[in-house]
Design a protein around this motif. Structure first.
Motif, mmCIF file in Angstrom:
data_model
loop_
_atom_site.group_PDB
_atom_site.id
_atom_site.type_symbol
_atom_site.label_atom_id
_atom_site.label_comp_id
_atom_site.label_asym_id
_atom_site.label_seq_id
_atom_site.Cartn_x
_atom_site.Cartn_y
_atom_site.Cartn_z
ATOM 1 N N GLN A 1 -15.754 1.199 9.482
ATOM 2 C CA GLN A 1 -14.466 1.133 10.148
ATOM 3 C C GLN A 1 -14.646 1.486 11.610
ATOM 4 N N SER B 1 -12.465 -3.341 13.213
ATOM 5 C CA SER B 1 -11.777 -3.367 11.920
ATOM 6 C C SER B 1 -11.187 -1.976 11.690
ATOM 7 N N ASN C 1 -8.548 -0.718 10.151
ATOM 8 C CA ASN C 1 -8.026 -0.251 8.863
ATOM 9 C C ASN C 1 -8.889 -0.735 7.719
ATOM 10 N N PHE C 2 -10.142 -0.840 7.993
ATOM 11 C CA PHE C 2 -11.022 -1.476 7.027
ATOM 12 C C PHE C 2 -11.007 -0.766 5.685
ATOM 13 N N SER D 1 -8.895 1.321 4.232
ATOM 14 C CA SER D 1 -7.664 1.227 3.442
ATOM 15 C C SER D 1 -7.436 -0.208 2.995
ATOM 16 N N GLU D 2 -7.810 -1.153 3.834
ATOM 17 C CA GLU D 2 -7.648 -2.557 3.442
ATOM 18 C C GLU D 2 -8.484 -2.860 2.213
ATOM 19 N N VAL D 3 -9.741 -2.477 2.272
ATOM 20 C CA VAL D 3 -10.627 -2.772 1.146
ATOM 21 C C VAL D 3 -10.167 -2.041 -0.104
ATOM 22 N N THR E 1 -12.910 -7.736 -3.346
ATOM 23 C CA THR E 1 -13.339 -6.462 -2.759
ATOM 24 C C THR E 1 -14.754 -6.582 -2.206
ATOM 25 N N ARG F 1 -15.106 -8.923 0.790
ATOM 26 C CA ARG F 1 -14.652 -8.372 2.062
ATOM 27 C C ARG F 1 -15.670 -7.384 2.611
ATOM 28 N N ILE F 2 -16.174 -6.557 1.731
ATOM 29 C CA ILE F 2 -17.152 -5.558 2.165
ATOM 30 C C ILE F 2 -18.405 -6.247 2.691
ATOM 31 N N ARG G 1 -21.913 -6.584 10.621
ATOM 32 C CA ARG G 1 -22.582 -5.460 11.274
ATOM 33 C C ARG G 1 -24.048 -5.749 11.562
ATOM 34 N N SER H 1 -5.307 -8.788 0.224
ATOM 35 C CA SER H 1 -5.285 -7.726 1.220
ATOM 36 C C SER H 1 -3.896 -7.592 1.786
ATOM 37 N N VAL I 1 -1.683 -4.313 1.081
ATOM 38 C CA VAL I 1 -1.310 -3.464 2.202
ATOM 39 C C VAL I 1 0.175 -3.192 2.154
#
Lengths: 225, 667
Positions: A105, A109, A111-112, A114-116, B56, B59-60, B67, B639, B643
């Motif tokens: 995070q 990103s 709010n990564f 909490s989003e995930v 999940t 997204r990760i 990264r 998502s 949210v």
């Protein structure tokens, strides 16, 4: 009180606090407010105090306001968060994978995590529901299908860092491979319990985080409050 | 291009950049773009496609890969991912895929990708048990990651890309080094050995073979099959050259064919024994591959000839691909026929044998030794009369298929190639097609009665299309086929193409009565789509099917032909220039309009069914987008919903944004 008080609830933890007549705010707060004499401020605090009690896990100061609003609570909130995290780690509910998520995070990103986690909750609830429906079925025999659901649940749980849930899934998978329906049911119960616990704790964590972020951003003009 | 753009827009925003780069890549030559992109900023900028039905994890992984400075494209459905890969060839360097997915098994996707695109595929799963990992390795995965996946593991995935590339180069060197007569006598055993070794390391093998072929085609002028480092001019095995080669081999007998004798028989100046030796090795591998494919294949489409019969069933994927070419076949056949007629008679006969060999190999037992090819020649020769009835059909569909790949005008060519690939994997189709293409324009001017021919001849020019189609269908069909066979097929394709054209020309048979119309793979059109360059290709392929009166008949042939595409695919590098040139033309091709429509008869999925060429294209694009959108929303919605749902209390607090709150106090 003359004002209708049904529209909001006074903080339940503040039993015995004397309320201001007009605003129904705690007297101490109202006193502070009237010291400024700014009607907008009063309105704002009024709204805040109406809504804040609806949200659990909000640290409230003596005045009934959330700590973060006072601009002093950022450190305290961070301490709260760390304490909660440490507890979860200690209990084995979370593991290092969650830390890795937190490291991901950043500004790009924000709010990564909490989003995930919210995606995870959403998907997991579906999976758990499916598992429950499968097992509740009298003529249940499709262990393979259950294994597929389970595999996905295991994958997402481990990606989140939900260690305990993942371990329960492993046991669940073993039971399902042995076609042990009773064992599966037991495992499902434990799974649901663990999931609820994790969900609550993570919600709490996010609440604290939110407050902390807000507190860190709050800047008050010089005042003798 | 429009299709690409639309797809790009529908993609997840974070992957927009990757789409953009893919668009750019599509316009340049494939292999060059691929290699350049890989080498320029290694390992940063590595283009990764990640496929996982679990939102999940998806997204990760997306963020994790970001990264690592990779260009990430996330996909939640395997079918969408496969289409993406096919559309944007050369736009991805590595694929990460989950094992358990609802719409397609991860291993199946792995096989598709390995065969069609030869990309390194890394499997992921929460199941880390040894048995599961073993499965992954058996299917040829480059790597197997166990969830939860750590950033360190992802940082290292570039090694698989590099390893594959280098192994491919090394393989190319080795294949060229096989020269000696004696060695060739042991060639079979050597081939067997390398094949077995390859089977053992499926993925790497595929990469090696495909890379070697791709490399061979790539370097147009440079050849490094000499074990010594002297650089000889590269030998391009053109159609005629290959025909001569095959005729020489048949004359000698496959068992006795040694490079020296072959060289003497061919009597081609400038050809060295080393060239012949390496070509022979590939030829043998190709036959072997055909033999393997033969096993387990039910009826072909040619009734009289057993081998023919098997072809139809074999290439159900191909057929679909080729189905599109339904309209073109007669034209294509005519063109090819005319072209072939110009060839020396001597070449013709041996060329005929090729299909026989192909058919035979298709039908042979699973691991029939290469030598089986020889005996099969006999039956085929007998049914040559029948062949005329059948082969044209096969050729036609192939051509149609190629026409399907709109961007490549040379659809007809490509279809021709696939047809020849009945059961074979054409790797050198590209060069062969090139030859045919060049001859075609000349030819088709003459024959006016065959308007179709003109179209097909025009279509023939594009090599990539034909390459693509067979590869797709064949890959889907021959999940387990080793790349070696793919590489071998190219030579076959060329000769067979010619043969078919001759036959077709002779028969001038517009009614492709293919005995067996495989209901086959509805996915083939999609496969085609994937291969075709901008969406037009798939549409054309579909359309070709429908338009032709004999489309249903043609469908069978395409199946056969398309099987050979995988190998052809690698020759694409040859045609890159062509592809680039033609890509823009496809949509405008008048003749293409005559291709007709998606074969509803073939049962192509509705999203690909089209009424008109243009509408086909647009439908195709829409279909693609639709498909893509299916994937994306699945990924994105959770998502958003979560949210909203989760932050019940928080939004209220958030309303009191700092700015609002502070503004009160600052005033």
């Amino acid at each position: 009180m003359s004002t209708p008080s049904q529209s909001f609830v006074t903080p339940s933890c503040r039993v015995g606090v004397r309320l201001h007549r007009r605003t129904n705010l705690p007297q101490q707060t109202a006193r502070g407010l009237t010291g400024y004499g700014d009607s907008r401020e009063v309105e704002l605090r009024l709204v805040v105090c109406r809504l804040v009690p609806l949200i659990p896990h909000i640290r409230l100061a003596k005045t009934g306001l959330p700590v973060w609003m006072l601009g002093l609570g950022a450190d305290r909130l961070r301490a709260d968060m760390n304490r909660l995290l440490a507890m979860l780690f200690h209990q084995g509910v979370l593991d290092e994978q969650f830390l890795q998520l937190q490291q991901l995070q950043d500004e790009s990103s924000p709010n990564f995590v909490s989003e995930v986690v919210n995606i995870y909750f959403h998907e997991s609830e579906k999976l758990l529901k499916n598992l429950r429906e499968l097992l509740m079925d009298r003529e249940f025999s499709d262990y393979k299908k259950m294994g597929t659901h389970l595999n996905q649940f295991m994958g997402s749980s481990s990606s989140i860092g939900a260690k305990r849930i993942r371990n329960v899934c492993v046991a669940f998978r073993a039971a399902s491979e042995h076609n042990n329906r009773a064992g599966c049911l037991r495992a499902l119960e434990v799974l649901e319990h663990e999931y609820c616990y994790l969900k609550n704790k993570l919600h709490e964590l996010f609440q604290i985080e939110q407050q902390r972020v807000l507190a860190a951003g709050v800047r008050y003009p010089m005042q003798n409050n | 291009m429009a299709a690409l753009q639309r797809v790009a827009q529908s993609s997840v925003s974070t992957t927009a950049s990757s789409y953009g780069s893919c668009k750019g890549g599509a316009t340049s030559s494939f292999s060059a773009a691929n290699e350049m992109a890989v080498s320029d900023r290694f390992p940063a900028g590595l283009r990764v496609l990640v496929v996982d039905d679990d939102t999940t994890c998806l997204r990760i992984l997306e963020v994790l890969l970001g990264r690592c400075a990779y260009q990430v494209t996330a996909c939640s459905q395997a079918t969408v991912a496969l289409n993406l890969l096919r559309e944007r060839k050369g736009c991805f360097d590595v694929v990460l895929s989950d094992v358990h997915m609802p719409d397609m098994d991860g291993f199946k996707l792995l096989e598709h990708v390995g065969l069609e695109m030869d990309l390194p595929v890394i499997m992921m799963s929460a199941d880390g048990r040894t048995s599961a990992v073993m499965q992954g390795i058996k299917h040829g995965a480059c790597d197997y990651l166990i969830k939860p996946i750590h950033e360190a593991e992802l940082k290292n995935i570039w090694q698989h890309v590099v390893r594959k590339k280098w192994n491919g180069n090394k393989e190319l060197d080795h294949s060229g080094s096989l020269e000696d007569n004696d060695r060739n006598k042991r060639g079979n055993s050597d081939v067997e050995y390398t094949s077995s070794v390859n089977e053992g390391t499926e993925v790497i093998l595929k990469g090696l073979k495909k890379r070697s072929n791709a490399k061979e085609d790539d370097d147009g002028d440079m050849e490094n099959d000499d074990p010594s480092t002297s650089k000889k001019p590269r030998v391009v095995w053109s159609v005629e050259l290959h025909q001569q080669f095959v005729s020489a081999v048949n004359q000698l007998g496959l068992d006795k064919a040694v490079p020296k004798r072959i060289l003497e028989l061919m009597n081609v100046p400038g050809l060295s024994r080393e060239n012949v030796a390496s070509h022979l090795q590939k030829f043998r591998l190709y036959l072997k591959r055909l033999a393997q494919q033969q096993s387990g294949i039910s009826n072909g489409f040619c009734g009289p000839v057993e081998s023919n019969g098997k072809l139809g069933s074999l290439s159900r994927f191909d057929i679909q691909a080729l189905a599109a070419s339904g309209q073109i076949p007669p034209q294509t056949l005519a063109v090819l026929q005319a072209e072939l007629l110009g060839q020396p008679a001597g070449n013709l006969v041996p060329a005929m044998d090729q299909p026989a060999i192909l058919h035979a190999s298709l039908q042979g037992p699973k691991r029939a030794p290469v030598e089986h090819g020889v005996p099969f020649v006999q039956p085929l020769i007998k049914c040559q009369s029948n062949v005329s009835k059948h082969f044209p059909q096969s050729i036609i569909p192939a051509e149609d298929v190629s026409s399907g790949f709109g961007s490549w005008r040379s659809n007809s060519l490509s279809t021709v190639a696939p047809s020849n690939n009945l059961g074979g994997l054409a790797t050198h189709n590209g060069s062969m097609l090139m030859d045919i293409m060049q001859q075609e324009p000349r030819q088709h001017k003459k024959t006016q009665q065959q308007s179709v021919l003109t179209e097909s001849s025009r279509l023939i020019n594009v090599q990539p299309s034909c390459l693509v189609v067979p590869a797709q269908s064949s890959t889907s069909f021959q999940a387990g086929n080793s790349p070696a066979s793919v590489n071998q097929s190219c030579s076959f394709n060329r000769s067979t193409v010619i043969d078919y054209s001759i036959l077709s020309a002779q028969s001038n048979n517009s009614s492709l009565n293919i005995g067996h119309i495989p209901t086959g793979n509805l996915k083939t059109p999609s496969i085609l789509d994937g291969y075709s360059a901008p969406g037009s290709v798939p549409s054309t392929s579909c359309s070709v099917n429908a338009g032709n009166n004999t489309s249903h008949q043609n469908s069978a042939v395409p199946f056969c032909d398309s099987r050979q595409l995988p190998g052809v695919l690698h020759d694409m590098s040859n045609i890159q220039g062509l592809y680039v040139d033609k890509s823009g033309e496809m949509l405008d091709q008048g003749p293409l309009r005559n291709l007709g429509f998606v074969g509803k008869e073939t049962g192509i999925p509705s999203q690909f069914a089209v009424d008109d060429f243009e509408s086909q294209v647009s439908n195709l694009n829409r279909g693609k987008i639709y498909v893509e959108n299916n994937g994306n929303p699945v990924k994105e919605e959770p998502s958003m919903n979560l949210v909203d749902n989760a932050k019940v209390g928080i939004p209220i607090l958030q309303e009191f944004s700092c700015s609002d709150f502070m503004s009160v106090f600052t005033e």
